[in-house]
Design an enzyme around this catalytic site. Structure first.
Site, PDB file in Angstrom:
ATOM      1  N   HIS A 130       7.752  16.692  25.546  1.00  0.00           N
ATOM      2  CA  HIS A 130       7.470  15.930  24.660  1.00  0.00           C
ATOM      3  C   HIS A 130       6.133  14.902  25.185  1.00  0.00           C
ATOM      4  CE1 HIS A 130      10.714  17.162  21.979  1.00  0.00           C
ATOM      5  NE2 HIS A 130      10.011  16.609  20.825  1.00  0.00           N
ATOM      6  N   LYS A 157       7.648   9.062  24.044  1.00  0.00           N
ATOM      7  CA  LYS A 157       8.902   9.242  23.330  1.00  0.00           C
ATOM      8  C   LYS A 157      10.092   8.368  23.920  1.00  0.00           C
ATOM      9  CE  LYS A 157      12.105  13.065  21.756  1.00  0.00           C
ATOM     10  NZ  LYS A 157      12.085  12.618  20.470  1.00  0.00           N
TER      11      LYS A 157
HETATM   12  N1  LIG Z   1      13.315  14.593  12.688  1.00  0.00           N
HETATM   13  C1  LIG Z   1      12.142  15.116  13.117  1.00  0.00           C
HETATM   14  O1  LIG Z   1      11.587  16.011  12.593  1.00  0.00           O
HETATM   15  C2  LIG Z   1      11.143  14.046  13.756  1.00  0.00           C
HETATM   16  C3  LIG Z   1       9.922  14.411  14.281  1.00  0.00           C
HETATM   17  C4  LIG Z   1       9.315  13.679  14.978  1.00  0.00           C
HETATM   18  C5  LIG Z   1       9.736  12.359  15.466  1.00  0.00           C
HETATM   19  N2  LIG Z   1      11.082  12.108  15.054  1.00  0.00           N
HETATM   20  C6  LIG Z   1      11.748  10.597  15.187  1.00  0.00           C
HETATM   21  O2  LIG Z   1      11.216   9.871  14.464  1.00  0.00           O
HETATM   22  C7  LIG Z   1      11.194   8.506  15.167  1.00  0.00           C
HETATM   23  C8  LIG Z   1       9.920   7.926  15.068  1.00  0.00           C
HETATM   24  O3  LIG Z   1       8.877   8.795  15.520  1.00  0.00           O
HETATM   25  P1  LIG Z   1       7.365   8.344  15.683  1.00  0.00           P
HETATM   26  O4  LIG Z   1       6.713   9.398  16.683  1.00  0.00           O
HETATM   27  O5  LIG Z   1       6.606   8.182  14.402  1.00  0.00           O
HETATM   28  O6  LIG Z   1       7.453   6.898  16.530  1.00  0.00           O
HETATM   29  P2  LIG Z   1       6.464   5.555  16.526  1.00  0.00           P
HETATM   30  O7  LIG Z   1       6.914   4.796  17.631  1.00  0.00           O
HETATM   31  O8  LIG Z   1       5.060   6.223  16.271  1.00  0.00           O
HETATM   32  O9  LIG Z   1       6.662   5.037  15.097  1.00  0.00           O
HETATM   33  C9  LIG Z   1       7.867   4.212  14.768  1.00  0.00           C
HETATM   34  C10 LIG Z   1       7.516   3.023  14.068  1.00  0.00           C
HETATM   35  O10 LIG Z   1       8.840   2.530  13.399  1.00  0.00           O
HETATM   36  C11 LIG Z   1       8.676   1.067  13.495  1.00  0.00           C
HETATM   37  N3  LIG Z   1      10.051   0.407  13.370  1.00  0.00           N
HETATM   38  C12 LIG Z   1      10.814  -0.013  14.358  1.00  0.00           C
HETATM   39  N4  LIG Z   1      12.137  -0.433  13.802  1.00  0.00           N
HETATM   40  C13 LIG Z   1      11.943  -0.336  12.527  1.00  0.00           C
HETATM   41  C14 LIG Z   1      12.541  -0.957  11.501  1.00  0.00           C
HETATM   42  N5  LIG Z   1      13.923  -1.595  11.505  1.00  0.00           N
HETATM   43  N6  LIG Z   1      12.141  -0.644  10.075  1.00  0.00           N
HETATM   44  C15 LIG Z   1      10.929   0.022   9.784  1.00  0.00           C
HETATM   45  N7  LIG Z   1      10.055   0.334  10.825  1.00  0.00           N
HETATM   46  C16 LIG Z   1      10.445   0.154  12.135  1.00  0.00           C
HETATM   47  C17 LIG Z   1       7.960   0.732  14.673  1.00  0.00           C
HETATM   48  O11 LIG Z   1       7.277  -0.438  14.535  1.00  0.00           O
HETATM   49  C18 LIG Z   1       6.650   1.932  14.760  1.00  0.00           C
HETATM   50  O12 LIG Z   1       5.640   1.640  14.022  1.00  0.00           O
HETATM   51  C19 LIG Z   1      11.869   8.745  16.516  1.00  0.00           C
HETATM   52  O13 LIG Z   1      13.092   8.673  16.535  1.00  0.00           O
HETATM   53  C20 LIG Z   1      11.573  10.221  16.844  1.00  0.00           C
HETATM   54  O14 LIG Z   1      12.296  10.746  17.714  1.00  0.00           O
HETATM   55  C21 LIG Z   1      11.700  12.952  14.312  1.00  0.00           C
END
Ligand SMILES: NC(=O)c1ccc[n+]([C@@H]2O[C@H](COP(=O)([O-])OP(=O)(O)OC[C@H]3O[C@@H](n4cnc5c(N)ncnc54)[C@H](O)[C@@H]3O)[C@@H](O)[C@H]2O)c1
Length: 251
Positions: free
Chosen positions: A138, A142
């Site tokens: 990844h 991450k």
């Molecule tokens: N299930 C899936 O298919 C899948 C796929 C990709 C990523 N993910 C997961 O999704 C999550 C986010 O990934 P990303 O790449 O978008 O991360 P990212 O860091 O780009 O974005 C996360 C966002 O969440 C915000 N945030 C933090 N706390 C918050 C809160 N309490 N309320 C609202 N927003 C809040 C942050 O400010 C940030 O802008 C991670 O846990 C990742 O592992 C899951």
């Protein structure tokens, strides 16, 4: 439909673009993103919202779910690494009677990959000359390791290959016992997610690999899940949705 994107980062933005293209409306909720419309989950932010789609941070998943559920809003939980709180989440969903669906990976391709790995593991269970391992790659930002997808793949392998009894994530700094399953992680550059399972004998290697080319597969699956959860009550996983998609394809 109207969806609230809880977490307006890489995934939230991708989902917003795709959801608008599918004719939905969206609002963004993120305490940090400068362009998010709301900074926290509230009755005002969720006004008219059919489902929250949460891709925020592992440490925030349960509190976000609690807030949304208390406001009676369905939740699609894409955020990973909150799974030690599964019992608590089940109780919140049962109490508030919202519809809740989660996946370690919302990509339909990855979920088909799980089925392929499961069928392969069942087949390879009888071929003891093949060892088995997994690894995932990844992007370097991450937050969690191993990935939720790697955890699910490990569980599938352990459940279906009797000679593998224990799991080793991360570094193998000692010779492995035959019953140990090693699933390794590396972080590099901008990779959206690559997972590989290998079966290895003295003579050859069989590899099964899923490569996400971008975040579109996760985003599209999460929107499909949001469309599906509206009107339902209870605790669901992507498997419930996948079963329905597979049976629709067979019709
Ligand atoms: N299930 C899936 O298919 C899948 C796929 C990709 C990523 N993910 C997961 O999704 C999550 C986010 O990934 P990303 O790449 O978008 O991360 P990212 O860091 O780009 O974005 C996360 C966002 O969440 C915000 N945030 C933090 N706390 C918050 C809160 N309490 N309320 C609202 N927003 C809040 C942050 O400010 C940030 O802008 C991670 O846990 C990742 O592992 C899951």
């Amino acid at each position: 439909m109207k969806f609230a994107l809880v977490g307006y980062g890489k995934m939230g933005r991708q989902i917003a673009a795709l959801a608008l293209g599918r004719g939905h409306t969206v609002v963004s909720i993120d305490p940090v993103a400068v362009d998010s419309e709301f900074k926290e989950i509230s009755a005002t932010a969720l006004n008219g919202v059919d489902a929250c789609i949460d891709f925020s941070h592992p440490s925030q998943a349960v509190s976000n779910l609690t807030l949304a559920a208390e406001l009676g809003c369905n939740v699609v939980m894409g955020t990973t690494a909150w799974y030690q709180n599964m019992d608590e989440v089940r109780k919140i969903v049962a109490k508030t009677q919202i519809g809740f669906i989660y996946a370690t990976n919302f990509s339909i391709g990855v979920n088909l990959f799980y089925r392929i790995v499961e069928a392969s593991a069942k087949l390879m269970d009888g071929f003891e000359e093949f060892d088995v391992a997994g690894f995932e790659l990844h992007h370097r930002k991450k937050a969690d390791s191993p990935s939720g997808t790697a955890r699910t793949l490990s569980e599938i392998l352990l459940a279906n290959i009797q000679r593998k009894q224990t799991l080793l994530y991360g570094i193998a700094d000692h010779p492995l016992e035959p019953q140990q399953l090693h699933f390794a992680s590396a972080r590099c550059g901008h990779i959206p997610g690559t997972h590989e399972v290998i079966f290895d004998s003295e003579a050859d290697t069989i590899s099964l690999k899923h490569t996400a080319r971008n975040r579109q597969g996760f985003a599209s699956g999460a929107i499909t899940a949001a469309e599906w959860i509206v009107g339902k009550s209870g605790f669901f996983t992507i498997n419930h949705l996948l079963e329905e998609l597979i049976s629709n394809k067979r019709k």
